[in-house]
Motif scaffolding. Structure first.
Motif, short mmCIF file in Angstrom:
data_model
loop_
_atom_site.label_atom_id
_atom_site.label_comp_id
_atom_site.label_asym_id
_atom_site.label_seq_id
_atom_site.Cartn_x
_atom_site.Cartn_y
_atom_site.Cartn_z
N ASN A 116 0.81 -1.22 0.00
CA ASN A 116 0.00 0.00 0.00
C ASN A 116 0.84 1.26 0.00
O ASN A 116 0.41 2.30 -0.47
CB ASN A 116 -0.91 0.05 1.22
N ASN A 117 2.00 1.17 0.60
CA ASN A 117 2.85 2.37 0.69
C ASN A 117 4.32 1.96 0.85
O ASN A 117 4.61 0.78 1.10
CB ASN A 117 2.41 3.26 1.86
N ALA A 118 5.21 2.93 0.71
CA ALA A 118 6.64 2.64 0.71
C ALA A 118 7.12 2.12 2.07
O ALA A 118 8.04 1.30 2.15
CB ALA A 118 7.42 3.90 0.32
N GLY A 119 6.46 2.59 3.13
CA GLY A 119 6.83 2.13 4.47
C GLY A 119 6.68 0.61 4.60
O GLY A 119 7.53 -0.07 5.17
N GLU A 120 5.60 0.09 4.05
CA GLU A 120 5.39 -1.36 4.08
C GLU A 120 6.49 -2.09 3.31
O GLU A 120 7.03 -3.10 3.76
CB GLU A 120 4.04 -1.72 3.43
N ALA A 121 6.80 -1.55 2.15
CA ALA A 121 7.84 -2.18 1.31
C ALA A 121 9.18 -2.18 2.06
O ALA A 121 9.88 -3.20 2.11
CB ALA A 121 7.97 -1.44 -0.01
N ASP A 122 9.52 -1.05 2.68
CA ASP A 122 10.79 -0.96 3.42
C ASP A 122 10.85 -2.01 4.52
O ASP A 122 11.86 -2.68 4.70
CB ASP A 122 10.96 0.42 4.07
N GLN A 123 9.75 -2.12 5.26
CA GLN A 123 9.76 -3.06 6.39
C GLN A 123 9.90 -4.51 5.92
O GLN A 123 10.59 -5.30 6.54
CB GLN A 123 8.48 -2.91 7.22
N VAL A 124 9.25 -4.84 4.83
CA VAL A 124 9.34 -6.21 4.32
C VAL A 124 10.74 -6.47 3.76
O VAL A 124 11.38 -7.48 4.06
CB VAL A 124 8.26 -6.46 3.24
N LEU A 125 11.24 -5.54 2.96
CA LEU A 125 12.50 -5.79 2.24
C LEU A 125 13.73 -5.68 3.13
O LEU A 125 14.70 -6.42 2.94
CB LEU A 125 12.62 -4.82 1.06
N ASP A 126 13.70 -4.78 4.10
CA ASP A 126 14.90 -4.57 4.93
C ASP A 126 14.99 -5.57 6.08
O ASP A 126 15.98 -5.58 6.81
CB ASP A 126 14.93 -3.14 5.48
N GLY A 127 14.00 -6.40 6.25
CA GLY A 127 14.01 -7.35 7.35
C GLY A 127 14.29 -8.77 6.90
O GLY A 127 14.88 -8.99 5.83
N LYS A 128 13.81 -9.71 7.68
CA LYS A 128 14.16 -11.12 7.42
C LYS A 128 13.55 -11.64 6.12
O LYS A 128 14.09 -12.54 5.49
CB LYS A 128 13.76 -12.00 8.61
N VAL A 129 12.45 -11.04 5.69
CA VAL A 129 11.85 -11.48 4.43
C VAL A 129 12.76 -11.11 3.24
O VAL A 129 13.05 -11.94 2.38
CB VAL A 129 10.43 -10.88 4.27
N GLY A 130 13.22 -9.87 3.25
CA GLY A 130 14.17 -9.45 2.21
C GLY A 130 15.41 -10.33 2.21
O GLY A 130 15.92 -10.73 1.15
N ASP A 131 15.89 -10.65 3.40
CA ASP A 131 17.08 -11.51 3.51
C ASP A 131 16.83 -12.89 2.91
O ASP A 131 17.72 -13.48 2.31
CB ASP A 131 17.50 -11.69 4.98
N TRP A 132 15.62 -13.40 3.10
CA TRP A 132 15.27 -14.73 2.56
C TRP A 132 15.38 -14.73 1.03
O TRP A 132 15.91 -15.65 0.43
CB TRP A 132 13.85 -15.10 3.02
N PHE A 133 14.90 -13.65 0.42
CA PHE A 133 15.00 -13.56 -1.05
C PHE A 133 16.46 -13.39 -1.48
O PHE A 133 16.91 -14.04 -2.41
CB PHE A 133 14.14 -12.41 -1.58
N SER A 134 17.19 -12.54 -0.78
CA SER A 134 18.60 -12.33 -1.13
C SER A 134 19.38 -13.64 -1.05
O SER A 134 20.27 -13.90 -1.85
CB SER A 134 19.24 -11.29 -0.21
N ALA A 135 19.01 -14.48 -0.07
CA ALA A 135 19.73 -15.75 0.13
C ALA A 135 19.52 -16.72 -1.04
O ALA A 135 20.26 -17.69 -1.17
CB ALA A 135 19.28 -16.40 1.44
N LYS A 136 18.53 -16.47 -1.88
CA LYS A 136 18.30 -17.33 -3.04
C LYS A 136 19.23 -16.98 -4.21
O LYS A 136 19.37 -17.74 -5.16
CB LYS A 136 16.86 -17.17 -3.54
N LEU A 137 19.85 -15.82 -4.14
CA LEU A 137 20.56 -15.32 -5.32
C LEU A 137 21.95 -15.91 -5.56
O LEU A 137 22.32 -16.12 -6.72
CB LEU A 137 20.58 -13.78 -5.28
#
Ligand code: TF8
Length: 338
Positions: A116-137
């Protein structure tokens, strides 16, 4: 204390600090990392890379340089990413969408109206969820240094303002090279064509396509307003940006070099997001001043667009994978407090 001993104590401290810095810097080699960008250098990506480059220079005692190439001079998002995988290029800044063909889980970010907004995106991507995706790379030859942003995407075209879902009918739309975007825009009724970003301006100019969708900053930076009359605020998806480093080259770097790249990519991220959001806030006015007709969609019609596109979730769930979808949606629930 006599002046000379005070001076010598100062000299000793300065010497020790100098030696420590020297020892750390001995672990840095002369490096020049080339980074590919699809946009032009006035884009907020330029602010982010300037910050990141100043940081690597400083931390490496002048040895680690980042050299940016603009306007797709080293390839589009996808071809640049392939060069980074083989190690013929050091880095690429790209939206996640073109990388979905390599890492399907990243497709979750392309589901319509996810954030819905950039704040949500930041929280998802900068936390453990973002790390999970990065770990696939790393398994596909890529190291993600940080999540930057492209931003919320809106629709432009040269035919008519989009005020309801029916207005998409028959509009020939360029979409990113990604099955989710392709399906979303087909489902909305457009005649959608996948195309590399580097080809979009001339495709719009020659009327090979009628429209495209991108964040305001890209519409402004790429001068799409010269060849597009209507801008409709659809805000249909948020594109995260990956800062991808070649795993092949990464493995040849010393630990301090690797740490420096990661730390500086985060400094770059903060500056890039700041600049992107500042530009976004001014863009609509700038685009109007350039002659674009800008319109919003009434809430009831927006709801119909959301409903029409909601089928995309089920249709692509299998390809994206349950784990990715569940993780992002439960994190969003937590953030939204429901
Ligand atoms: C697209 C993307 C691109 C970005 C940019 C090159 O429409 O939004 O504009 O990835 O950084 O292809």
């Amino acid at each position: 204390m006599p002046i000379h001993s005070r001076l010598s104590r100062f000299a000793a401290v300065a010497l020790a600090a100098g030696l420590a810095a020297g020892a750390a810097q001995a672990q840095f080699k002369e490096r020049n990392f080339r980074v590919s960008n699809g946009v032009s250098k006035e884009h907020p990506m330029g602010n982010g890379l300037a910050k990141m480059g100043a940081c690597t220079l400083e931390k490496s005692g002048g040895k680690m340089k980042i050299q940016a190439f603009w306007d797709g001079a080293l390839g589009s998002d996808l071809t640049g990413t392939q060069s980074v995988r083989t190690g013929s290029l050091d880095m690429v800044i790209t939206s996640t969408a073109p990388v979905v063909s390599i890492v399907p889980a990243l497709g979750v970010f392309d589901l319509p109206f996810l954030f819905n907004n950039a704040g949500e995106a930041d929280q998802v991507l900068d936390g453990k969820v973002g790390d999970w995706f990065s770990a696939k790379l790393p398994a596909v030859g890529l190291v993600n240094l940080a999540w930057w942003e492209n931003g919320f995407r809106h629709t432009t075209n040269s035919k008519r303002p989009i005020t309801k879902v029916e207005d998409f009918d028959g509009v020939k739309m360029r979409v990113m090279q990604n099955t989710i975007f392709l399906d979303t825009f087909k489902t909305l009724g457009t005649n959608a064509v996948p195309m590399a970003f580097t080809e979009v301006y001339s495709a719009l100019e020659t009327k090979t396509v009628d429209g495209q969708e991108n964040p305001f900053t890209n519409i402004e930076n790429m001068k799409f307003y010269e060849v597009q009359k209507y801008l409709t605020l659809t805000k249909h998806a948020y594109s995260p940006t990956l800062v991808l480093f070649s795993k092949k080259i990464w493995d040849t770097l010393s630990p301090p070099e690797q740490t420096t790249l990661r730390e500086c990519a985060l400094q770059g991220r903060d500056e890039q997001r700041r600049a992107n959001r500042a530009m976004e806030a001014r863009s609509v006015d700038n685009l109007k001043a350039k002659g674009m007709a800008v319109n919003e969609i009434a809430p009831a019609e927006m709801q119909r667009i959301r409903e029409r596109s909601s089928v995309i979730y089920e249709r692509h769930a299998k390809a994206i994978g349950d784990e990715a979808i569940t993780m992002v949606s439960s994190e969003l629930k937590r953030i939204r407090g429901n």
